[in-house]
Design an enzyme around this catalytic site. Structure first.
Site, PDB file in Angstrom:
ATOM      1  N   GLY A   1       0.792  -1.246   0.021  1.00 48.14           N
ATOM      2  CA  GLY A   1       0.003  -0.054   0.040  1.00 48.14           C
ATOM      3  C   GLY A   1       0.872   1.285   0.066  1.00 48.14           C
TER       4      GLY A   1
ATOM      5  CD  GLU B   1      -1.426  -1.233  -3.576  1.00 48.54           C
ATOM      6  OE1 GLU B   1      -1.524  -1.193  -2.513  1.00 48.54           O
ATOM      7  OE2 GLU B   1      -2.223  -1.862  -4.619  1.00 48.54           O
TER       8      GLU B   1
ATOM      9  CD  GLU C   1       0.590  -5.637  -2.055  1.00 53.89           C
ATOM     10  OE1 GLU C   1       1.423  -6.056  -2.749  1.00 53.89           O
ATOM     11  OE2 GLU C   1       0.127  -4.618  -1.914  1.00 53.89           O
TER      12      GLU C   1
HETATM   13  N1  CAA Z   1       1.952  -3.830   8.644  1.00 51.94           N
HETATM   14  C1  CAA Z   1       2.146  -4.056  10.188  1.00 51.94           C
HETATM   15  N2  CAA Z   1       3.331  -3.790  10.594  1.00 51.94           N
HETATM   16  C2  CAA Z   1       4.325  -3.762   9.815  1.00 51.94           C
HETATM   17  C3  CAA Z   1       4.387  -3.746   8.466  1.00 51.94           C
HETATM   18  C4  CAA Z   1       3.173  -3.717   7.940  1.00 51.94           C
HETATM   19  N3  CAA Z   1       2.776  -3.713   6.597  1.00 51.94           N
HETATM   20  N4  CAA Z   1       5.567  -3.604   8.189  1.00 51.94           N
HETATM   21  C5  CAA Z   1       6.320  -3.427   9.243  1.00 51.94           C
HETATM   22  N5  CAA Z   1       5.718  -3.641  10.351  1.00 51.94           N
HETATM   23  C6  CAA Z   1       6.174  -3.770  11.705  1.00 51.94           C
HETATM   24  C7  CAA Z   1       6.853  -4.955  11.785  1.00 51.94           C
HETATM   25  O1  CAA Z   1       5.875  -5.947  12.399  1.00 51.94           O
HETATM   26  C8  CAA Z   1       7.839  -4.682  12.982  1.00 51.94           C
HETATM   27  O2  CAA Z   1       7.012  -4.222  14.380  1.00 51.94           O
HETATM   28  P1  CAA Z   1       7.491  -5.013  15.627  1.00 51.94           P
HETATM   29  O3  CAA Z   1       8.874  -4.273  16.116  1.00 51.94           O
HETATM   30  O4  CAA Z   1       6.553  -4.831  16.621  1.00 51.94           O
HETATM   31  O5  CAA Z   1       7.951  -6.375  15.302  1.00 51.94           O
HETATM   32  C9  CAA Z   1       8.199  -3.268  12.687  1.00 51.94           C
HETATM   33  O6  CAA Z   1       7.433  -2.747  11.788  1.00 51.94           O
HETATM   34  C10 CAA Z   1       9.548  -3.444  12.069  1.00 51.94           C
HETATM   35  O7  CAA Z   1       9.602  -4.281  11.054  1.00 51.94           O
HETATM   36  P2  CAA Z   1      10.701  -5.455  10.835  1.00 51.94           P
HETATM   37  O8  CAA Z   1      11.046  -5.634  12.132  1.00 51.94           O
HETATM   38  O9  CAA Z   1       9.905  -6.455   9.874  1.00 51.94           O
HETATM   39  O10 CAA Z   1      11.866  -4.709   9.989  1.00 51.94           O
HETATM   40  P3  CAA Z   1      12.884  -5.330   8.918  1.00 51.94           P
HETATM   41  O11 CAA Z   1      13.829  -4.219   8.573  1.00 51.94           O
HETATM   42  O12 CAA Z   1      13.164  -6.559   9.418  1.00 51.94           O
HETATM   43  O13 CAA Z   1      12.091  -5.585   7.788  1.00 51.94           O
HETATM   44  C11 CAA Z   1      10.485  -5.028   5.847  1.00 51.94           C
HETATM   45  C12 CAA Z   1      11.447  -4.537   6.776  1.00 51.94           C
HETATM   46  C13 CAA Z   1      11.228  -6.147   4.762  1.00 51.94           C
HETATM   47  C14 CAA Z   1       9.805  -3.890   4.908  1.00 51.94           C
HETATM   48  C15 CAA Z   1       9.290  -6.070   6.735  1.00 51.94           C
HETATM   49  O14 CAA Z   1       8.852  -5.249   7.638  1.00 51.94           O
HETATM   50  C16 CAA Z   1       8.186  -6.315   5.914  1.00 51.94           C
HETATM   51  O15 CAA Z   1       8.120  -7.421   4.846  1.00 51.94           O
HETATM   52  N6  CAA Z   1       6.971  -5.693   5.970  1.00 51.94           N
HETATM   53  C17 CAA Z   1       5.681  -5.934   5.344  1.00 51.94           C
HETATM   54  C18 CAA Z   1       5.767  -5.572   3.746  1.00 51.94           C
HETATM   55  C19 CAA Z   1       4.262  -6.006   3.212  1.00 51.94           C
HETATM   56  O16 CAA Z   1       4.114  -7.066   3.088  1.00 51.94           O
HETATM   57  N7  CAA Z   1       3.717  -5.077   2.792  1.00 51.94           N
HETATM   58  C20 CAA Z   1       2.449  -5.070   2.009  1.00 51.94           C
HETATM   59  C21 CAA Z   1       1.223  -5.081   3.009  1.00 51.94           C
HETATM   60  S1  CAA Z   1      -0.428  -5.831   2.280  1.00 51.94           S
HETATM   61  C22 CAA Z   1      -0.902  -4.384   1.398  1.00 51.94           C
HETATM   62  O17 CAA Z   1      -0.265  -3.345   1.560  1.00 51.94           O
HETATM   63  C23 CAA Z   1      -2.333  -4.550   1.066  1.00 51.94           C
HETATM   64  C24 CAA Z   1      -2.691  -3.461   0.007  1.00 51.94           C
HETATM   65  O18 CAA Z   1      -2.285  -3.578  -1.202  1.00 51.94           O
HETATM   66  C25 CAA Z   1      -3.406  -2.257   0.351  1.00 51.94           C
END
Ligand code: CAA
Length: 258
Positions: A109, A112, A132
């Site tokens: 997102g 996006e 995603e």
């Molecule tokens: N939602 C909720 N929490 C999130 C988040 C997300 N999208 N991305 C990161 N966070 C949180 C983590 O859970 C973590 O929280 P805690 O410290 O409480 O554990 C904090 O942010 C820091 O993140 P990481 O420890 O994971 O940091 P990293 O440096 O190891 O990794 C990252 C960074 C690769 C970006 C990883 O956080 C990640 O993969 N995030 C999710 C990315 C993702 O899948 N995004 C798509 C979401 S779905 C969507 O967006 C639908 C749509 O089209 C509208």
């Protein structure tokens, strides 16, 4: 102005600046954040003193996507019943230009959201992606549509089907960003662009944005007709008279915004 839980909002002269401010979760876009963002950008959009906006995050993340914790437990009936992503529609109706300044993660997102902005300035650290698929869904706020229109089918398919992160320089080669700059120049460059746009006649700016966006909506003939109508309509403005007269008199124009 009002204060927000998840945003920092300020005006720098004619430029409205919105900073996503949920750093502990890499600016994960919960529903309340999107509602606030639509409120803040909407308020700038209606404020005649504001001519352009800049949307940014922090050094680590523009935004790492929709809030996975908020979505994880929901079922089909809830996401459709609550229209989980409904608030995003309000963002696509902003009429003044929005410049995204992107450093770090710009995923899901977050990507996006950036693609819904009108210009994107990327710091060298920016990483774009639609991850995603790795969490069992697909992009839901425009990724399959806007990315495909900008980068084409084969680049979009790779991004959406593998979730791979696309570094800033590669995103530039795909035509996904306006320009890439050193990280410390990212926000200053976005502000510089915004101030340049803010110095242009505001009705023409609004029409120009609407006309470019129309290219994604219509066949060429209908788009050309739309453009011509907007072009003609600007001859009803004082700023058209002023702009052309100033050119002929070899002086700078004074815009009135009407
Ligand atoms: N939602 C909720 N929490 C999130 C988040 C997300 N999208 N991305 C990161 N966070 C949180 C983590 O859970 C973590 O929280 P805690 O410290 O409480 O554990 C904090 O942010 C820091 O993140 P990481 O420890 O994971 O940091 P990293 O440096 O190891 O990794 C990252 C960074 C690769 C970006 C990883 O956080 C990640 O993969 N995030 C999710 C990315 C993702 O899948 N995004 C798509 C979401 S779905 C969507 O967006 C639908 C749509 O089209 C509208």
């Amino acid at each position: 102005g009002r204060s927000y839980q998840y945003l920092l909002v300020e005006a720098d002269g004619p430029v409205g600046i919105v900073r996503l401010n949920r750093p502990k979760v890499l600016n994960a876009l919960c529903r309340a954040l999107i509602e606030e963002l639509a409120d803040a950008l909407g308020a700038f959009d209606r404020d005649p003193a504001i001519r352009c906006m800049v949307l940014t995050g922090n050094e680590r993340a523009f935004a790492a996507g929709a809030d996975i914790a908020e979505m994880a437990g929901k079922g089909l009936a809830e996401v459709t019943g609550d229209d989980l992503l409904g608030a995003w529609q309000r963002l696509w109706r902003i009429r003044k230009p929005v410049v995204a300044a992107v450093q770090g993660y710009c995923l899901g997102g977050g990507f996006e959201l950036a693609m819904g902005c009108d210009l994107i300035v990327a710091g060298e650290s920016a990483q774009f992606g639609q991850p995603e698929i790795k969490i069992g869904v697909i992009p839901g706020a425009g990724g399959t549509q806007r990315l495909t229109r900008v980068a084409g089918k084969y680049k979009a398919m790779e991004a959406v089907l593998t979730g791979r992160m696309i570094p800033a320089r590669e995103a530039e080669a795909w035509g996904l960003v306006t320009k890439v700059v050193p990280d410390e120049q990212c926000l200053p460059e976005a502000l510089r662009l915004a101030r340049t746009i803010a110095g242009m006649p505001p009705l023409a700016v609004q029409m120009a944005k609407a006309a470019v966006l129309q290219a994604y909506e219509t066949p060429l003939g209908a788009g050309l007709e739309f453009e011509r109508r907007l072009f003609y309509s600007l001859f009803a403005t004082e700023d058209q008279k002023e702009g052309m007269q100033a050119f002929l008199e070899k002086r700078s124009p004074q815009w009135k915004g009407r």
